[in-house]
Design a protein around this motif. Structure first.
Motif, PDB file in Angstrom:
ATOM      1  N   GLN A   1      79.513 -32.056 -63.445  1.00 57.44           N
ATOM      2  CA  GLN A   1      78.143 -32.606 -63.818  1.00 57.44           C
ATOM      3  C   GLN A   1      77.810 -33.450 -62.674  1.00 57.44           C
ATOM      4  OE1 GLN A   1      76.812 -31.483 -66.561  1.00 57.44           O
ATOM      5  NE2 GLN A   1      78.530 -30.325 -66.880  1.00 57.44           N
ATOM      6  N   LEU A   2      76.579 -33.629 -62.307  1.00 57.41           N
ATOM      7  CA  LEU A   2      75.895 -34.666 -61.543  1.00 57.41           C
ATOM      8  C   LEU A   2      75.276 -35.682 -62.632  1.00 57.41           C
ATOM      9  CD1 LEU A   2      74.140 -32.723 -58.646  1.00 57.41           C
ATOM     10  CD2 LEU A   2      75.976 -34.174 -58.620  1.00 57.41           C
ATOM     11  N   CYS A   3      75.442 -37.130 -62.322  1.00 55.26           N
ATOM     12  CA  CYS A   3      75.047 -37.870 -63.100  1.00 55.26           C
ATOM     13  C   CYS A   3      73.516 -38.228 -62.743  1.00 55.26           C
ATOM     14  CB  CYS A   3      75.719 -39.450 -63.027  1.00 55.26           C
ATOM     15  SG  CYS A   3      75.486 -40.143 -61.470  1.00 55.26           S
ATOM     16  N   ALA A   4      72.865 -39.082 -63.621  1.00 55.60           N
ATOM     17  CA  ALA A   4      71.503 -39.428 -63.501  1.00 55.60           C
ATOM     18  C   ALA A   4      71.464 -40.239 -62.292  1.00 55.60           C
ATOM     19  CB  ALA A   4      70.961 -40.218 -64.745  1.00 55.60           C
ATOM     20  N   ASP A   5      70.473 -40.165 -61.487  1.00 56.73           N
ATOM     21  CA  ASP A   5      70.286 -40.714 -60.119  1.00 56.73           C
ATOM     22  C   ASP A   5      71.336 -40.926 -59.226  1.00 56.73           C
ATOM     23  OD1 ASP A   5      67.754 -41.976 -61.106  1.00 56.73           O
ATOM     24  OD2 ASP A   5      68.753 -43.704 -62.043  1.00 56.73           O
ATOM     25  N   SER A   6      71.931 -39.361 -59.263  1.00 56.94           N
ATOM     26  CA  SER A   6      73.255 -39.101 -58.366  1.00 56.94           C
ATOM     27  C   SER A   6      72.829 -39.408 -56.682  1.00 56.94           C
ATOM     28  CB  SER A   6      73.464 -37.621 -58.513  1.00 56.94           C
ATOM     29  OG  SER A   6      72.384 -36.772 -58.324  1.00 56.94           O
TER      30      SER A   6
ATOM     31  N   LEU B   1      78.956 -46.253 -62.083  1.00 54.87           N
ATOM     32  CA  LEU B   1      79.953 -45.922 -63.179  1.00 54.87           C
ATOM     33  C   LEU B   1      79.279 -45.679 -64.525  1.00 54.87           C
ATOM     34  CD1 LEU B   1      82.871 -48.149 -62.017  1.00 54.87           C
ATOM     35  CD2 LEU B   1      82.919 -45.537 -61.978  1.00 54.87           C
ATOM     36  N   ASN B   2      78.486 -46.417 -64.938  1.00 51.60           N
ATOM     37  CA  ASN B   2      77.749 -46.241 -66.274  1.00 51.60           C
ATOM     38  C   ASN B   2      76.941 -44.789 -66.449  1.00 51.60           C
ATOM     39  OD1 ASN B   2      78.543 -48.692 -67.201  1.00 51.60           O
ATOM     40  ND2 ASN B   2      76.664 -49.933 -66.580  1.00 51.60           N
ATOM     41  N   SER B   3      76.372 -44.457 -65.289  1.00 47.43           N
ATOM     42  CA  SER B   3      75.871 -43.235 -65.073  1.00 47.43           C
ATOM     43  C   SER B   3      76.813 -42.136 -65.053  1.00 47.43           C
ATOM     44  CB  SER B   3      74.918 -42.952 -64.000  1.00 47.43           C
ATOM     45  OG  SER B   3      73.925 -43.788 -63.978  1.00 47.43           O
ATOM     46  N   LEU B   4      77.856 -42.241 -64.177  1.00 46.17           N
ATOM     47  CA  LEU B   4      78.881 -41.151 -64.268  1.00 46.17           C
ATOM     48  C   LEU B   4      79.815 -41.205 -65.785  1.00 46.17           C
ATOM     49  CD1 LEU B   4      80.458 -42.025 -60.651  1.00 46.17           C
ATOM     50  CD2 LEU B   4      79.472 -39.960 -61.417  1.00 46.17           C
ATOM     51  N   GLN B   5      80.086 -42.181 -66.079  1.00 43.29           N
ATOM     52  CA  GLN B   5      80.594 -42.107 -67.673  1.00 43.29           C
ATOM     53  C   GLN B   5      79.864 -41.593 -68.565  1.00 43.29           C
ATOM     54  OE1 GLN B   5      83.589 -42.546 -67.523  1.00 43.29           O
ATOM     55  NE2 GLN B   5      84.313 -44.263 -66.666  1.00 43.29           N
ATOM     56  N   ALA B   6      78.335 -41.748 -68.554  1.00 42.95           N
ATOM     57  CA  ALA B   6      77.787 -41.047 -69.253  1.00 42.95           C
ATOM     58  C   ALA B   6      77.739 -39.276 -69.550  1.00 42.95           C
ATOM     59  CB  ALA B   6      76.269 -41.300 -69.183  1.00 42.95           C
ATOM     60  N   THR B   7      78.309 -38.827 -68.369  1.00 47.02           N
ATOM     61  CA  THR B   7      78.731 -37.352 -68.542  1.00 47.02           C
ATOM     62  C   THR B   7      79.894 -37.268 -69.230  1.00 47.02           C
ATOM     63  OG1 THR B   7      79.692 -37.369 -66.565  1.00 47.02           O
ATOM     64  CG2 THR B   7      77.608 -37.000 -66.231  1.00 47.02           C
ATOM     65  N   GLN B   8      80.686 -37.862 -69.591  1.00 43.51           N
ATOM     66  CA  GLN B   8      82.015 -37.777 -70.312  1.00 43.51           C
ATOM     67  C   GLN B   8      82.918 -37.006 -69.526  1.00 43.51           C
ATOM     68  OE1 GLN B   8      80.534 -36.203 -74.258  1.00 43.51           O
ATOM     69  NE2 GLN B   8      80.603 -38.373 -75.027  1.00 43.51           N
ATOM     70  N   PRO B   9      83.347 -37.481 -68.395  1.00 43.07           N
ATOM     71  CA  PRO B   9      84.164 -36.706 -67.493  1.00 43.07           C
ATOM     72  C   PRO B   9      85.704 -36.992 -67.823  1.00 43.07           C
ATOM     73  CG  PRO B   9      83.513 -38.510 -66.387  1.00 43.07           C
ATOM     74  CD  PRO B   9      82.769 -38.705 -67.692  1.00 43.07           C
TER      75      PRO B   9
END
Length: 411
Positions: free
Chosen positions: A338-343, A369-377
């Motif tokens: 997954q790519l996060c928001a505002d990648s 990190l907040n954006s990356l963690q939102a993808t639940q990786p």
């Protein structure tokens, strides 16, 4: 944009290049929308358009000030603005020129001078940096938080394959990566070995030159580049006229710099031709491995169950203008990536930036990190040692180079 450069720089190579770049800018302001520091600070002078104005003023003869220097220092050199700019303004090159002129005009406080000198002397020299990092890892539990963030836990590297293959490529070992994350290059070598390609390391090659060059020691950075060219050239021409196929980069920060050797050394009569050839041979991992996609699919399909969040480094997506290749390859072998928001935004690492501008750097890290963690990786992957270390300092989720994911599955 109209320009009238001062006599001290007008007819120099740097002046001619800066003049052409400045004239390309129409001050449309699109760049401010994607500038990380402008988004954080909301100050026009902390965005690309404002910094271009500051550089223009200095090159036209206005005396630089501490304020000028601070605004240029706060730039990450992420080059997101270059991806956004409809006029093709080469902002990164203009910034290097402007920073050097300002550096020569504005003396830094002693503390800043010492910090920058330490970075320039320590980081590019593996024989100094490696034992320093080993000592830091040994004492890591006792280190204060800010220092601990710069010292990743010790990593097991595994073996570097020694099988001979007909196909050969060079691998840049680099300066800080072998000490901070030694498994990355060895993982790359093992993946290529499985694909019957031999990666070779030139013993005398070292720092790509980016650290010194971007700390305004441009002469020292160019010397690092010349040393690498000398170390690589016998492999490029080959003993029987059959040289290596490519120079492989596992750190996108190094890759973007080596790809610019041809430009940076264009005025050097002894190295211009060789530098151009080196830049043409240089490839990021993600440019090479898609050619082996079918073979990797056969070997890896269904073997990587983790859900992965991919952070594309600025040096890859904006500096080298390479997008979609890493996540495309991972998806082709069955990875849920997954790519996060505002990648497109910077994580705040930016070479030595996290040391020199820690407050802004950590704000950008936490936002990323907040954006990356939102993808639940289950895991975060990236393609540059600076990004990996910086992101790992703020999360318990494992952060790895994406080539390590392939290597682990192949094993």
């Amino acid at each position: 944009m109209q320009t009238n450069l001062a006599d001290f720089i007008k007819n120099t190579r740097a002046g001619k290049e800066a003049d052409a770049i400045l004239r390309a800018c129409v001050h449309c302001g699109f760049c401010t929308a994607t500038c990380p520091t402008y988004q954080l600070l909301g100050d026009e002078l902390d965005g690309p358009r404002g910094r271009i104005y500051l550089i223009k003023q200095v090159l036209e003869g206005t005396k630089a000030t501490v304020k000028t220097q601070s605004h240029l220092d706060r730039c990450l050199t992420c080059r997101n603005c270059e991806s956004t700019c409809p006029s093709g303004v080469e902002y990164g090159r203009l910034l290097d020129i402007g920073r050097k002129v300002v550096e020569d005009q504005v003396p830094r406080p002693v503390a800043q001078q010492l910090t920058r000198q330490l970075l320039k002397e320590l980081l590019p020299r593996p024989w100094l940096f490696k034992p320093a990092m080993a000592a830091g890892q040994l004492l890591r539990p006792l280190l204060p938080r800010k220092l601990k963030n710069k010292v990743p836990e010790k990593q097991q590297a595994g073996i570097f394959p020694r099988r001979e293959h007909a196909r050969k490529m060079l691998l840049l070992d680099g300066c800080v990566q072998p000490a901070m994350s030694p498994n990355i290059n060895r993982a790359a070598a093992r993946v290529f070995d499985a694909l019957e390609v031999q990666l070779l390391v030139a013993p005398k090659a070292g720092c790509c030159g980016a650290i010194r060059y971007h700390l305004n020691d441009q002469a020292g950075g160019l010397d690092d580049m010349r040393r690498n060219i000398d170390a690589w050239w016998p492999y490029v021409i080959g003993s029987n006229g059959q040289g290596v196929e490519a120079i492989v980069m596992t750190a996108s920060g190094c890759g973007v710099t080596v790809k610019e050797y041809g430009h940076l050394l264009a005025a050097d009569p002894l190295y211009a031709v060789k530098a151009k050839a080196i830049s043409a041979l240089t490839k990021d991992l993600s440019e090479i491995l898609p050619a082996f996609e079918a073979e990797l699919q056969e070997k890896l399909q269904g073997k990587i169950p983790q859900r992965v969040a991919y952070h594309p480094p600025c040096t890859l997506q904006h500096g080298q203008q390479i997008r979609g290749k890493v996540e495309g390859l991972l998806r082709s072998v069955g990875v849920d990536v997954q790519l996060c928001a505002d990648s497109h935004l910077c994580c705040g690492s930016a070479g030595t930036y996290s040391v020199l501008q820690p407050e802004l750097s950590y704000r950008l890290r936490d936002n990323k990190l907040n954006s990356l963690q939102a993808t639940q990786p289950d895991m975060i992957v990236s393609a540059n040692i600076g990004c990996l270390t910086h992101l790992q300092s703020g999360t318990q989720t494992p952060v790895r180079h994406w080539i390590e994911l392939l290597d682990q599955a192949l094993a």
